[in-house]
Design an enzyme around this catalytic site. Structure first.
Site, mmCIF file in Angstrom:
data_model
loop_
_atom_site.group_PDB
_atom_site.id
_atom_site.type_symbol
_atom_site.label_atom_id
_atom_site.label_comp_id
_atom_site.label_asym_id
_atom_site.label_seq_id
_atom_site.Cartn_x
_atom_site.Cartn_y
_atom_site.Cartn_z
ATOM 1 C CG ASP A 1 -2.065 0.973 1.088
ATOM 2 O OD1 ASP A 1 -3.219 0.529 0.966
ATOM 3 O OD2 ASP A 1 -1.811 2.206 1.095
ATOM 4 C CB ILE A 2 0.760 4.291 -2.115
ATOM 5 C CG1 ILE A 2 1.827 5.217 -2.665
ATOM 6 C CG2 ILE A 2 -0.508 5.051 -1.771
ATOM 7 C CD1 ILE A 2 1.476 5.788 -4.033
ATOM 8 C CG ASN B 1 -12.215 -0.707 3.981
ATOM 9 O OD1 ASN B 1 -12.637 -1.080 5.080
ATOM 10 N ND2 ASN B 1 -11.062 -0.085 3.835
ATOM 11 N N GLY C 1 -15.495 3.191 3.695
ATOM 12 C CA GLY C 1 -14.120 3.569 3.422
ATOM 13 C C GLY C 1 -13.515 3.020 2.149
ATOM 14 C CD GLN C 2 -14.705 -0.917 -2.556
ATOM 15 O OE1 GLN C 2 -15.812 -1.274 -2.124
ATOM 16 N NE2 GLN C 2 -14.128 -1.487 -3.595
ATOM 17 C CB SER C 3 -10.869 5.247 -1.533
ATOM 18 O OG SER C 3 -9.682 4.508 -1.334
ATOM 19 C CG HIS D 1 -8.530 -3.047 -2.467
ATOM 20 N ND1 HIS D 1 -9.432 -2.354 -3.241
ATOM 21 C CD2 HIS D 1 -8.409 -2.368 -1.316
ATOM 22 C CE1 HIS D 1 -9.834 -1.290 -2.581
ATOM 23 N NE2 HIS D 1 -9.236 -1.269 -1.402
ATOM 24 C CG HIS E 1 -6.730 -2.914 3.108
ATOM 25 N ND1 HIS E 1 -6.046 -1.729 2.941
ATOM 26 C CD2 HIS E 1 -7.955 -2.715 2.543
ATOM 27 C CE1 HIS E 1 -6.815 -0.852 2.305
ATOM 28 N NE2 HIS E 1 -7.984 -1.425 2.061
HETATM 29 P P1 5GP Z 1 -9.691 1.350 0.283
HETATM 30 O O1 5GP Z 1 -9.791 2.702 0.963
HETATM 31 O O2 5GP Z 1 -10.398 1.362 -1.055
HETATM 32 O O3 5GP Z 1 -10.091 0.198 1.147
HETATM 33 O O4 5GP Z 1 -8.145 1.125 0.019
HETATM 34 C C1 5GP Z 1 -7.471 1.682 -1.066
HETATM 35 C C2 5GP Z 1 -6.007 1.649 -0.717
HETATM 36 O O5 5GP Z 1 -5.255 1.878 -1.894
HETATM 37 C C3 5GP Z 1 -5.586 2.733 0.291
HETATM 38 O O6 5GP Z 1 -5.054 2.114 1.455
HETATM 39 C C4 5GP Z 1 -4.551 3.556 -0.476
HETATM 40 O O7 5GP Z 1 -3.474 3.963 0.342
HETATM 41 C C5 5GP Z 1 -4.103 2.590 -1.569
HETATM 42 N N1 5GP Z 1 -3.670 3.237 -2.786
HETATM 43 C C6 5GP Z 1 -4.288 4.251 -3.448
HETATM 44 N N2 5GP Z 1 -3.622 4.570 -4.569
HETATM 45 C C7 5GP Z 1 -2.541 3.739 -4.617
HETATM 46 C C8 5GP Z 1 -1.458 3.596 -5.555
HETATM 47 O O8 5GP Z 1 -1.371 4.286 -6.576
HETATM 48 N N3 5GP Z 1 -0.534 2.642 -5.270
HETATM 49 C C9 5GP Z 1 -0.610 1.859 -4.152
HETATM 50 N N4 5GP Z 1 0.372 0.951 -3.966
HETATM 51 N N5 5GP Z 1 -1.622 1.963 -3.254
HETATM 52 C C10 5GP Z 1 -2.568 2.898 -3.487
#
Ligand code: 5GP
Ligand code: ZN
Length: 113
Positions: free
Chosen positions: A30-31, A86, A92-94, A99, A101
């Site tokens: 994760d970034i 998520n 919190g899914q963005s 995916h 975590h």
């Molecule tokens: P969500 O919020 O959808 O459950 O998780 C999305 C995750 O993707 C976040 O933890 C965010 O830090 C990660 N993320 C977003 N953009 C990138 C990217 O370009 N590269 C990587 N490695 N992770 C990303």
């Protein structure tokens, strides 16, 4: 070109620190890590949410979870890790490419915030 961020990571259009890859699953760091180990595990095929994936491709769902377990084992987490999906913007899914975590390497509280 796909406008899905994670599809672009799958095909290498966007760089990522990949820790596991096979025909079905890709895992990358994760970034914005929230724990010493924070790896995202995704199917190579696009599904928006866990709901869609599990309804349309149950075997792939199993392989995704198996990939998460492999990531945790390779990270030396034993059986002490958290696997979070998520599902939906409200929780919190963005990124709408499903995916998991894989989080570990520190103490966690319950319930989650
Ligand atoms: P969500 O919020 O959808 O459950 O998780 C999305 C995750 O993707 C976040 O933890 C965010 O830090 C990660 N993320 C977003 N953009 C990138 C990217 O370009 N590269 C990587 N490695 N992770 C990303
Ligand atoms: Zn995608």
């Amino acid at each position: 070109m796909s406008d899905c961020l994670f599809c672009r990571i799958v095909v290498g259009e966007i760089p990522a620190d990949i820790v596991l890859r096979n025909d079905d699953v890709v895992a990358f760091r994760d970034i914005n890590p929230q724990a010493p180990t924070h790896v995202l595990v995704i199917p190579t095929r696009h599904f928006a949410t866990l709901q869609e994936l599990s309804a349309q491709a149950p075997e792939l769902t199993a392989r995704l979870v198996d990939g998460a377990a492999t990531v945790a084992a390779d990270a030396g987490l034993g059986d002490a890790y958290r696997l979070v999906f998520n599902t939906g913007e409200a929780v919190g899914q963005s990124v709408f490419h499903v995916h998991g975590h894989v989080l570990g390497g520190r103490e966690f509280t319950w319930p989650p915030g």
